[in-house]
Enzyme design. Structure first.
Site, PDB file in Angstrom:
ATOM      1  N   PHE A 131       0.881  -1.178   0.000  1.00  0.00           N
ATOM      2  CA  PHE A 131       0.000   0.000   0.000  1.00  0.00           C
ATOM      3  C   PHE A 131       0.910   1.218   0.000  1.00  0.00           C
ATOM      4  CE2 PHE A 131      -2.356   3.178   2.512  1.00  0.00           C
ATOM      5  CZ  PHE A 131      -3.664   3.062   2.051  1.00  0.00           C
ATOM      6  N   ALA A 132       0.827   2.048  -1.058  1.00  0.00           N
ATOM      7  CA  ALA A 132       1.807   3.126  -1.193  1.00  0.00           C
ATOM      8  C   ALA A 132       1.118   4.482  -1.275  1.00  0.00           C
ATOM      9  CB  ALA A 132       2.674   2.889  -2.427  1.00  0.00           C
ATOM     10  N   SER A 140       1.612  12.682   7.230  1.00  0.00           N
ATOM     11  CA  SER A 140       0.328  12.927   7.898  1.00  0.00           C
ATOM     12  C   SER A 140      -0.614  13.706   6.978  1.00  0.00           C
ATOM     13  CB  SER A 140       0.552  13.754   9.170  1.00  0.00           C
ATOM     14  OG  SER A 140       1.451  13.090  10.018  1.00  0.00           O
ATOM     15  N   GLN A 283       5.353  -4.796  46.503  1.00  0.00           N
ATOM     16  CA  GLN A 283       4.126  -4.106  46.080  1.00  0.00           C
ATOM     17  C   GLN A 283       4.365  -3.188  44.879  1.00  0.00           C
ATOM     18  OE1 GLN A 283       2.355  -2.413  49.647  1.00  0.00           O
ATOM     19  NE2 GLN A 283       1.029  -4.195  49.776  1.00  0.00           N
ATOM     20  N   GLU A 368       0.088   4.306   9.618  1.00  0.00           N
ATOM     21  CA  GLU A 368      -1.380   4.360   9.476  1.00  0.00           C
ATOM     22  C   GLU A 368      -1.971   5.497  10.308  1.00  0.00           C
ATOM     23  OE1 GLU A 368      -3.518   0.632   9.138  1.00  0.00           O
ATOM     24  OE2 GLU A 368      -1.652  -0.344   8.565  1.00  0.00           O
TER      25      GLU A 368
END
Ligand SMILES: Cc1cc2nc3c(=O)[nH]c(=O)nc-3n(C[C@H](O)[C@H](O)[C@H](O)COP(=O)(O)OP(=O)(O)OC[C@H]3O[C@@H](n4cnc5c(N)ncnc54)[C@H](O)[C@@H]3O)c2cc1C
Length: 389
Positions: A131-132, A140, A283, A368
């Site tokens: 996927f290009a 972005s 703890q 993505e």
């Protein structure tokens, strides 16, 4: 063995529990999936994984009747597979995921001719997909892509550069997103470009956790008009719809990494002694483990809610997908970091599971859509509808 109690959640049906049994059997039968500590040539290993998943797990990556087992992609199944594979091996998850991501535009929008040509071979593991969309000056900000396509008779001529392309030089075909020179929102187009097409050259580079990745250069690269995916002008819509489907699955991969990190940390904390006690008796360790488990369950709820919204409600799941990706990837980074801390020096030993997870998780917060972009998507969705009704 990862915790599977969440399979009783109402997001799942019997077919999903059956799928998990199938994945577990595959893992038991294949040492390549059990003993991955990141060594070896990534291209060879990806090829091995794709063949291993051929006509099996990959039936979940495309729709019927083109080799897939359902009329529509079932995002819950893709998420469950990614989570289970990522628990074992980042590269196995990557190899599976890329077959789905790289063919998804064809699955969702392609002509029957394109579906027949590519999808059965993707399912069989005979063709590797990619996927290009990203470019050196457009990551972005997808709308600012510069790669162009112009008509020349029955062909389109592509010029430009795509970078950060997973499976570069390994894929048999690339879905390439370009724009027509006239510009505007309807100027984007998605095209299938086969490997070794004249005018396409590829350069590889390395990233933090090795996987096949590189840059595609297009110089007067000619593809037939029949290679257009969906409608000319719908390129951006096709890219965004693909990302809506695959974003929760990135969250699922992060979840698999985080579950593995928690298991490694708990196993170590129960056996490593300091000051006359096991780490698990302190703890501060218990608080770490509790926070890791909480982060994991919250991620799982968000991931499978997004997948269920897509599969069952059949509603656009843009906000749910962004939330799932954002939370699952960011919190997995923290969970893995805490696991490294609990393991002490062992946690950063080159080739150890935690060291590998530490490197594997980082890119998931970037690809993505970065975490910042997921926040913008969530805010945009919220502000668009706030105050209505
Ligand atoms: C391992 C890996 C695999 C990849 N695989 C693929 C692939 O197969 N195919 C593909 O097309 N791409 C792929 N990518 C590219 C990936 O999708 C981009 O890297 C990503 O979209 C970010 O783009 P960029 O790197 O150009 O960063 P930029 O967009 O330049 O962003 C840099 C920083 O600025 C921030 N930023 C940007 N805009 C804003 C804003 N409006 N507000 C606040 N902050 C902002 C970002 O969040 C980020 O932190 C891959 C990337 C990696 C790392």
């Amino acid at each position: 063995m990862p915790d599977r109690s969440f399979l009783a959640w109402p997001f799942f049906e019997e077919e999903h529990r059956e799928l998990i049994r199938e994945v577990r059997t595959l893992i038991e039968r294949n040492a390549d999936l059990r003993e991955d500590c990141g060594g070896g040539d990534p291209d060879n290993r990806c090829g091995t994984f794709v063949r291993m998943f051929g006509n099996g797990l990959l039936k979940h990556a495309v729709p019927a009747p083109f080799g897939g087992n359902k009329q529509e992609l079932d995002v819950r199944s893709i998420c469950l597979i990614r989570e289970s594979l990522a628990y074992q091996s980042g590269l196995a998850d990557f190899a599976f995921a890329m077959q789905g991501l790289g063919s998804c535009p064809i699955s969702l929008f392609g002509s029957d001719a394109l579906k027949k040509k590519y999808l059965p071979k993707v399912v069989a593991g005979e063709m590797i997909a990619a996927f290009a969309i990203s470019e050196p000056e457009a990551g972005s900000d997808l709308r600012s892509m510069q790669t162009t396509a112009h008509r020349d008779g029955d062909h389109l001529v592509i010029n430009g550069t795509k970078t950060w392309i997973s499976n570069a030089d390994l894929a048999d075909f690339y879905i390439v997103f370009c724009r027509y020179p006239e510009g505007g929102e309807k100027s984007y187009v998605a095209l299938v470009v086969q490997d070794k097409t004249e005018g396409l050259s590829i350069h590889r580079f390395d990233v933090i956790a090795p996987h096949p990745i590189g840059t595609l250069e297009f110089k007067d690269c000619l593809v037939p008009v029949s290679a257009v995916v969906g409608k000319e002008g719908d390129g951006l819509k096709i890219a965004l719809a693909t990302l809506d489907v695959f974003r929760p699955t990135v969250g699922a991969a992060a979840l698999g990494f985080a579950r593995r990190a928690l298991d490694e940390a708990v196993g170590w904390a129960k056996k490593r002694k300091a000051f006359g006690k096991t780490l698990s008796e302190f703890q501060i360790t218990q608080a770490k483990v509790a926070e890791m488990a909480l982060a994991i369950d919250a991620s799982a709820l968000l991931v499978y809610r997004a997948a269920w919204t897509h599969d069952v409600l059949k509603q656009p799941a843009t906000r749910e997908a962004a939330m799932a990706k954002l939370h699952a990837t960011e919190s997995a980074q923290h969970v893995i970091d805490e696991a490294v801390q609990i393991l002490g020096g062992q946690g950063v030993l080159a080739g150890s599971v935690t060291e590998q997870l530490y490197r594997e998780i980082r890119a998931l917060r970037i690809y993505e859509g970065t975490s910042e972009i997921q926040k913008l998507i969530i805010a945009n969705q919220l502000l668009k509808t706030a105050g209505e009704g």
